[in-house]
Design a protein around this motif. Structure first.
Motif: not given
Length: 410
Positions: A307-311, A313-315, A319-321, A338-339
């Motif tokens: 549920l960490k936003i850092s993962t 949203e930021n990762l 990555a998708i966008s 990376e992802y």
């Protein structure tokens, strides 16, 4: 100010002196309305009479000289059109928030059916309280032996309509307020029944506020709590058993724990998205669809649920966008995180993922911001996009990612 109305029907064969028994007391009357007058408190007695009943039977009540007793002319009921006329006539005589006592002792055999419809309509349409539906069971008495005819109150069967309506509302909308109130109408229910009502309310609130993680947690005890309550409600609410099964069959589909079984939890969330969508809850469906997509991509990448936003949203979201931006030549592959590079270089389904992300983002944002955006999508376009693009793409990706169980019970 609300009134207490008795609505009774007269037959057309005149009066027959009969002894009735109600609450261990005996009453005598030529027509049952005379008996009701003896043990019921009321403001108005609306006596429904056909032309023949007015001629042959109404004089019995007229002779009482009671100004509260009022004849209401109705058709004989030889067709559905005449029955609808009766329905409109009776409905027009009852005001908002009144109390009603029905008497179905005399009249046509179709009368009980119609009265239950009257009761359902008046409860829903005019917030009327049905105090009783009396039937003087003439055939269960014996005039020769002096056995009085019992007076039966059938109003508890109207309660079935309340249970059915409340359950349907919960299953269709997630709102269990009415159902919880039926379980604990005056706040004085047993601990077992009160706990079931609380669990229903908790599940309902999590559903209404689109909190799938809390919903999955609260729904785990729903079946056992309702089953325990059912044992206490077998006599007072017999239809609860069938309705309980329907409730648990529906909301049991949304149980899943990401820490114990991520795939099962993703399948449960997908079923919840489809439930929201199929019940026209597009705000919740689209909001959850975005979160589910992030969860599913995280799982597909082999990463643990977080549920960490850092993962999130930021990762993952970035990555998708980012892959979507590469497809528009607004970003290079080297600029992806990376992802994003993994998705771009190795996922055969990346085009479907990009299409879904592109379709979902403006719909979800438009809904969550309540249309307060320049150039916001129209309602019709939101619905069309959700139905014709987002839902099919979600289903396609779910199948591609081998979430086959998420299509159960949809």
């Amino acid at each position: 100010m609300s009134k207490i109305n008795i609505i009774t029907f007269l037959g057309d064969r005149g009066a027959l002196q009969t002894t009735y028994i109600h609450n261990k007391k005996e009453y005598v009357g030529g027509v049952f309305a005379e008996v009701l007058r003896q043990f019921c408190q009321y403001d108005t007695m609306l006596v429904c009479v056909t032309e023949k009943a007015r001629e042959n039977t109404w004089p019995v009540l007229e002779a009482l000289g009671d100004s509260r007793i009022k004849p209401i002319d109705i058709p004989t009921g030889r067709s559905t059109e005449e029955m609808w006329q009766t329905f409109k006539i009776i409905a027009g005589e009852v005001n908002e928030n009144d109390h009603v006592i029905f008497d179905i002792t005399h009249g046509l055999r179709s009368l009980p059916f119609l009265v239950f419809l009257f009761a359902a309509y008046l409860k829903a349409g005019k917030n009327v309280t049905i105090d009783a539906i009396y039937y003087g069971a003439l055939e269960l008495g014996n005039f020769k032996t002096g056995l009085p005819a019992p007076v039966i109150d059938l109003s508890e069967f109207v309660g079935m309509l309340d249970w059915i309506t409340a359950t349907d509302q919960f299953i269709q909308t997630g709102d269990a307020q009415r159902l919880a109130k039926l379980l604990n109408p005056d706040g004085a229910a047993s601990n077992i029944t009160k706990k079931a009502a609380t669990t229903l309310s908790d599940v309902s609130l999590a559903t209404l506020l689109c909190q799938p993680l809390q919903l999955a947690n609260k729904a785990q005890s729903l079946e056992s709590d309702l089953l325990k309550a059912q044992e206490q409600l077998q006599l007072t609410a017999p239809p609860f058993e069938m309705l309980r099964q329907r409730i648990t069959d529906t909301f049991g589909n949304f149980i899943g724990d990401f820490q114990q079984d991520t795939k099962k939890a993703l399948e449960a969330q997908f079923r919840l998205i489809m439930w929201y969508h199929n019940n026209n809850r597009l705000i919740e469906a689209m909001s959850l669809a975005r979160e589910w997509l992030i969860n599913a991509v995280t799982h597909r990448l082999g990463l643990p649920f977080t549920l960490k936003i850092s993962t999130r949203e930021n990762l993952i979201a970035r990555a998708i966008s980012g892959v979507e931006m590469v497809s528009r030549n607004d970003l290079t592959v080297e600029e992806l995180n990376e992802y994003g590079r993994i998705i771009h270089d190795t996922w055969a389904e990346k085009d479907k993922l990009i299409q879904l992300w592109n379709a979902l983002r403006p719909v979800r944002n438009g809904l969550d911001h309540a249309g307060h955006q320049e150039g916001a999508m129209s309602v019709s376009k939101i619905v069309k996009t959700a139905n014709e693009k987002i839902k099919p793409l979600l289903c396609a990706l779910a199948k591609t990612w081998d979430f086959e169980n998420c299509f159960e019970s949809i």
